[in-house]
Each structure stands twice: as structure tokens, then as C-alpha cells.
Scaffold this active site. Structure first.
Site, PDB file in Angstrom:
ATOM      1  N   ARG A  51      37.203  48.245  37.475  1.00  0.00           N
ATOM      2  CA  ARG A  51      38.173  47.585  38.363  1.00  0.00           C
ATOM      3  C   ARG A  51      38.515  46.194  37.852  1.00  0.00           C
ATOM      4  O   ARG A  51      39.649  45.761  37.926  1.00  0.00           O
ATOM      5  CB  ARG A  51      37.619  47.501  39.793  1.00  0.00           C
ATOM      6  N   ARG A  71      30.968  51.859  49.026  1.00  0.00           N
ATOM      7  CA  ARG A  71      32.161  52.551  48.547  1.00  0.00           C
ATOM      8  C   ARG A  71      31.939  52.981  47.096  1.00  0.00           C
ATOM      9  O   ARG A  71      31.343  52.245  46.325  1.00  0.00           O
ATOM     10  CB  ARG A  71      33.361  51.588  48.595  1.00  0.00           C
ATOM     11  N   ARG A 102      28.022  44.860  48.400  1.00  0.00           N
ATOM     12  CA  ARG A 102      28.999  45.112  49.464  1.00  0.00           C
ATOM     13  C   ARG A 102      28.786  46.473  50.147  1.00  0.00           C
ATOM     14  O   ARG A 102      28.666  47.489  49.479  1.00  0.00           O
ATOM     15  CB  ARG A 102      30.409  45.057  48.858  1.00  0.00           C
ATOM     16  N   ARG A 136      50.242  45.799  41.904  1.00  0.00           N
ATOM     17  CA  ARG A 136      49.071  45.636  41.036  1.00  0.00           C
ATOM     18  C   ARG A 136      49.481  45.592  39.577  1.00  0.00           C
ATOM     19  O   ARG A 136      48.639  45.395  38.709  1.00  0.00           O
ATOM     20  CB  ARG A 136      48.123  46.822  41.246  1.00  0.00           C
ATOM     21  N   LYS A 158      40.313  39.261  49.796  1.00  0.00           N
ATOM     22  CA  LYS A 158      41.687  39.468  50.288  1.00  0.00           C
ATOM     23  C   LYS A 158      41.684  40.097  51.682  1.00  0.00           C
ATOM     24  O   LYS A 158      42.436  39.683  52.552  1.00  0.00           O
ATOM     25  CB  LYS A 158      42.483  40.372  49.334  1.00  0.00           C
TER      26      LYS A 158
HETATM   27  P1  AMP Z   1      41.619  48.266  47.060  1.00  0.00           P
HETATM   28  O1  AMP Z   1      41.125  48.714  48.386  1.00  0.00           O
HETATM   29  O2  AMP Z   1      42.874  47.448  47.123  1.00  0.00           O
HETATM   30  O3  AMP Z   1      40.539  47.627  46.214  1.00  0.00           O
HETATM   31  O4  AMP Z   1      42.045  49.607  46.264  1.00  0.00           O
HETATM   32  C1  AMP Z   1      41.102  50.619  45.984  1.00  0.00           C
HETATM   33  C2  AMP Z   1      41.656  51.520  44.884  1.00  0.00           C
HETATM   34  O5  AMP Z   1      42.896  52.128  45.314  1.00  0.00           O
HETATM   35  C3  AMP Z   1      42.005  50.823  43.576  1.00  0.00           C
HETATM   36  O6  AMP Z   1      40.877  50.619  42.747  1.00  0.00           O
HETATM   37  C4  AMP Z   1      43.016  51.803  42.982  1.00  0.00           C
HETATM   38  O7  AMP Z   1      42.364  52.942  42.443  1.00  0.00           O
HETATM   39  C5  AMP Z   1      43.795  52.267  44.205  1.00  0.00           C
HETATM   40  N1  AMP Z   1      44.987  51.418  44.468  1.00  0.00           N
HETATM   41  C6  AMP Z   1      45.192  50.559  45.520  1.00  0.00           C
HETATM   42  N2  AMP Z   1      46.390  49.962  45.437  1.00  0.00           N
HETATM   43  C7  AMP Z   1      46.971  50.432  44.318  1.00  0.00           C
HETATM   44  C8  AMP Z   1      48.212  50.174  43.667  1.00  0.00           C
HETATM   45  N3  AMP Z   1      49.089  49.275  44.144  1.00  0.00           N
HETATM   46  N4  AMP Z   1      48.490  50.854  42.510  1.00  0.00           N
HETATM   47  C9  AMP Z   1      47.619  51.736  42.003  1.00  0.00           C
HETATM   48  N5  AMP Z   1      46.414  52.026  42.550  1.00  0.00           N
HETATM   49  C10 AMP Z   1      46.085  51.383  43.696  1.00  0.00           C
END
Ligand code: AMP
Length: 210
Positions: free
Chosen positions: A162, A151, A122, A88, A13
């Protein structure tokens, strides 16, 4: 144009969003990035968020929505934006409807085996956020000079959580947006440029009202 970008963790993404940004001239808003900034603040609140993110679970909708609303007040969003990582859950999608008219949901469809393989190697730049993979990149620093690191949520235990979180909470959004008639499914290709071109084709259909 207001776009929701949907896809499993590691589906690409972020890479797709960065290409769309240049072409469409609208910003990407990544709730993960917004949360990572808060998590790095060193405050008690930041530490709470950091712990949730490291576990691979979801931060409370209240917290994420507040951050998103503040970000949407900034002037660069006036012609639209790409949402990466929000909504999400179905609940978040419903709340989003109160603050934005989404034109399209772009679902990046990538096979799970491909994703697991990608995520396990990654590495991310601490400074600019650029993503590399240890299988294809042998360097120890980013092209910008920043340090590359794994990360916490890209560690194997967190990857499993996840995925579970995605399957249970986020995947139902595919049908949610399909029912609304705005779902555009783009198959993730080996070459990110091909994925991007396909995505652009789908979005221009949307703009023409097809
Ligand atoms: P991402 O970078 O989008 O993979 O997000 C990393 C982490 O941030 C996720 O695994 C969640 O813990 C948190 N996170 C990101 N977006 C959301 C969301 N819309 N709702 C809840 N937690 C979020």
C-alpha cells in the site's frame, strides 16, 4: 464544499473526515468503504475486488469511478462532500474533473515512521468501522459491541504494498493540486482534535477565497 482528502494509508484521513462531517454537515465518501461493501457481497466480482484489496494494490479506475458516480447521485451530496480515497492517481483526478468542481484538496501530512507504527497495531470494528490501536486499546470489542479485527490490508505484507502504491501513484497528486492552487496542507498532530482544528482553519480560508 467539495473536498478531496489526500494522505498516505494510515495518516488518519478517516478520523479527520469523521470530525469534518459533523462540522461541515456534508457526507464523507470513502471509495475504500464502497469497495469493501462490494467485496463482502460474495459475488464473483466481489471476490475479484477482495483479492486486489487484500494484496494492497489498486482496483481498476473504471470500477471505482462507476461506484463513485452512483454514490454522487444520492441527495445528501447536493451541498458537497469529502472524498476519502479518491482520486488515487493523476488519471483519476483528471476524470474527477469531468464530474465535480473540487474546491479544496486537504493533504494530511504525517511522517512515515508514525504511520507504520500506527498501521501495525490497527484494529477495525466489523460493524461500525471505528478504528482502534492495540497499543492504546486493550478491549476485544468495539464500544458499539461489534467485533474488532485486523483488516487484511493492514497485515504487514499488504502495508508495504500500500505504501509503495501510495508513493508511486498517489503522492504526485500533491503537486497536481498545488499547481491548481487548491492544496491545503495540514500537519497531522498527535491529538486528532488539533489536526481537525488546523484543517478547519485552512478550509475557512478557502471559503473566504484566501
Ligand atoms: P482505503 O480504505 O482508502 O485505504 O482503501 C482500501 C483499498 O481499496 C485500497 O488499498 C485499494 O485496493 C482500494 N481502493 C480504494 N480507493 C481506490 C481508488 N480510488 N482507486 C483504486 N483502488 C482503490
Amino acid at each position: 464544499m467539495k473536498i478531496v482528502l489526500l494522505g498516505a494509508p494510515g495518516s488518519g484521513k478517516g478520523t479527520l473526515a469523521s470530525k469534518l462531517v459533523n462540522k461541515l454537515n456534508i457526507p464523507t465518501i470513502s471509495t475504500g468503504d464502497l469497495l469493501r461493501k462490494t467485496a463482502a457481497s460474495g459475488t464473483e466480482f466481489g471476490n475479484e475486488i477482495k483479492a486486489i484489496m487484500e494484496s494492497g494494490g489498486l482496483v481498476s479506475t473504471e470500477t471505482v469511478l462507476e461506484m463513485l458516480k452512483n454514490r454522487l447521485k444520492e441527495s445528501d451530496t447536493k451541498n458537497g462532500y469529502i472524498l476519502d480515497g479518491f482520486p488515487r492517481t493523476i488519471e483519476q483526478a483528471q476524470l474527477l474533473e469531468n464530474i465535480a468542481d473540487i474546491d479544496a484538496c486537504l493533504f494530511l501530512d504525517v511522517d512515515k515512521e508514525v504511520i507504520v507504527d500506527r498501521l501495525s497495531g490497527r484494529i477495525t470494528c466489523r460493524d461500525c468501522g471505528k478504528i482502534y490501536n492495540t497499543k492504546t486499546y486493550e478491549g476485544t470489542t468495539c464500544e458499539c459491541g461489534g467485533e474488532l479485527y485486523v483488516r487484511d490490508d493492514d497485515k504487514p505484507e499488504a502495508i508495504a504494498v500500500r505504501f509503495e502504491t501510495y508513493e508511486k501513484n498517489t503522492k504526485p497528486l500533491i503537486n497536481y493540486y498545488k499547481d491548481k492552487g487548491i492544496l491545503k496542507t495540514v500537519k497531522g498532530m498527535d491529538d486528532p482534535m488539533d489536526t481537525f482544528k488546523n484543517a478547519m482553519d485552512l478550509l475557512s480560508c478557502e471559503q473566504k477565497g484566501n
